[in-house]
Design a protein around this motif. Structure first.
Motif, PDB file in Angstrom:
ATOM      1  N   TYR D   3       0.946  -0.986  -0.020  1.00  0.00           N
ATOM      2  CA  TYR D   3      -0.128  -0.097  -0.029  1.00  0.00           C
ATOM      3  C   TYR D   3       0.969   1.293   0.092  1.00  0.00           C
ATOM      4  CZ  TYR D   3      -2.927   3.761   1.839  1.00  0.00           C
ATOM      5  OH  TYR D   3      -3.541   5.009   1.786  1.00  0.00           O
TER       6      TYR D   3
ATOM      7  N   TYR E   3      -9.306   0.597   1.718  1.00  0.00           N
ATOM      8  CA  TYR E   3      -8.094   0.406   2.745  1.00  0.00           C
ATOM      9  C   TYR E   3      -8.681   0.888   4.119  1.00  0.00           C
ATOM     10  CZ  TYR E   3      -3.678   1.296   4.817  1.00  0.00           C
ATOM     11  OH  TYR E   3      -2.553   1.368   5.681  1.00  0.00           O
ATOM     12  N   VAL E  41      -8.152  -4.244   1.592  1.00  0.00           N
ATOM     13  CA  VAL E  41      -6.951  -4.309   2.408  1.00  0.00           C
ATOM     14  C   VAL E  41      -7.048  -3.657   3.886  1.00  0.00           C
ATOM     15  CG1 VAL E  41      -4.473  -3.735   2.631  1.00  0.00           C
ATOM     16  CG2 VAL E  41      -5.419  -4.203   0.553  1.00  0.00           C
TER      17      VAL E  41
END
Lengths: 70, 70, 70, 70, 70, 70
Positions: D3, E3, E41
């Motif tokens: 990320y 995320y 994620v």
């Protein structure tokens, strides 16, 4: 005292959906780890689809491909 | 070389107040840890009150309750 | 309700220095923006000098150059 | 599964430049660490120049000084 | 493609508890916003209690006060 | 003045690989956006595989499945 940061693409999440994310993320910290909800902070950030990439491509490009059935 | 990220709700902080946060946060790193101000970076992010939650509720809802004296 | 994240290199900051950063960062939010200290969160992250870069070089390399007088 | 979060000042980066950052950041993770591009996420955040500080000053102020030749 | 970053104090969360946070945070994104779990994620960061402050005090100090019944 | 934060799983990235990420990420900001490398900061964070989730599962679990050929 947990801090939860949720980043999503800016694609029309409503105020109610965001309030639901905040409720559920807070409850999760209480139920899984016994955290105090009073000091559990949730921050949601909405990111322009031009500014988010996966697999080397922007989400803007991927959304166009999905529409074209690519 | 410190990096300081300040997240606040978007509720009208002025350019002067933000400049003051940057000055003080930088001075803090110099005075407490002896850091070099030249490479001290401060980034302020202002978050919509719909997107910030405490105790499972959005700040939007909490502000309304405060106004009603709840 | 502010959230402040301070990232520094891991080079021996003491518990007292970190407590001082937390005190001052919190006071700053109260004095500059009138925030409530009770919900002001400060998180300090200490990063290995191999993992921090400025000007394309790691801090590990820069510290060695400083010692050699480069 | 890396990320990557890139924060820059909001000073007119084009959609094409941002797409190029996403391409290159993703390729970098593949070439340097052998990561899978399919799960490599890149998020670019553009920050107002009033909200970014270096050396205790906002970028807004620094840009004005640069124009005046300070 | 969301995320989610969860920061908690390092106070003994087990691998199973962390796996449960990941499962629930992912399910939340699917159920509330219809996101694709495959690209959701979750990153959990555990922070030393000396490095986390609330109300101007470190969690280390607050835990001692709680034990003493302060 | 860009700030780049790279999060990867802690699976043995070497100091040289991390230095290479820092070099390339910095060069990318210079070449794509004309940024000044002197104030380009890169921070790499390595996250335990128990603390990283994709598709609702930890990387620890996914690595075991990959070894078993699942």
């Amino acid at each position: 005292m947990p801090y939860i940061n949720i980043k999503i693409t800016k694609e029309g999440a409503t105020a109610e959906q965001k309030a639901e994310l905040i409720r559920r993320a807070t409850r999760m910290m209480v139920e899984v780890l016994g955290k105090d909800p009073a000091t559990t902070v949730v921050v949601i950030e909405e990111i322009d689809t031009d500014n988010w990439g996966v697999a080397g491509e922007t989400i803007t490009v991927r959304r166009k491909q999905q529409k074209r059935g690519v």
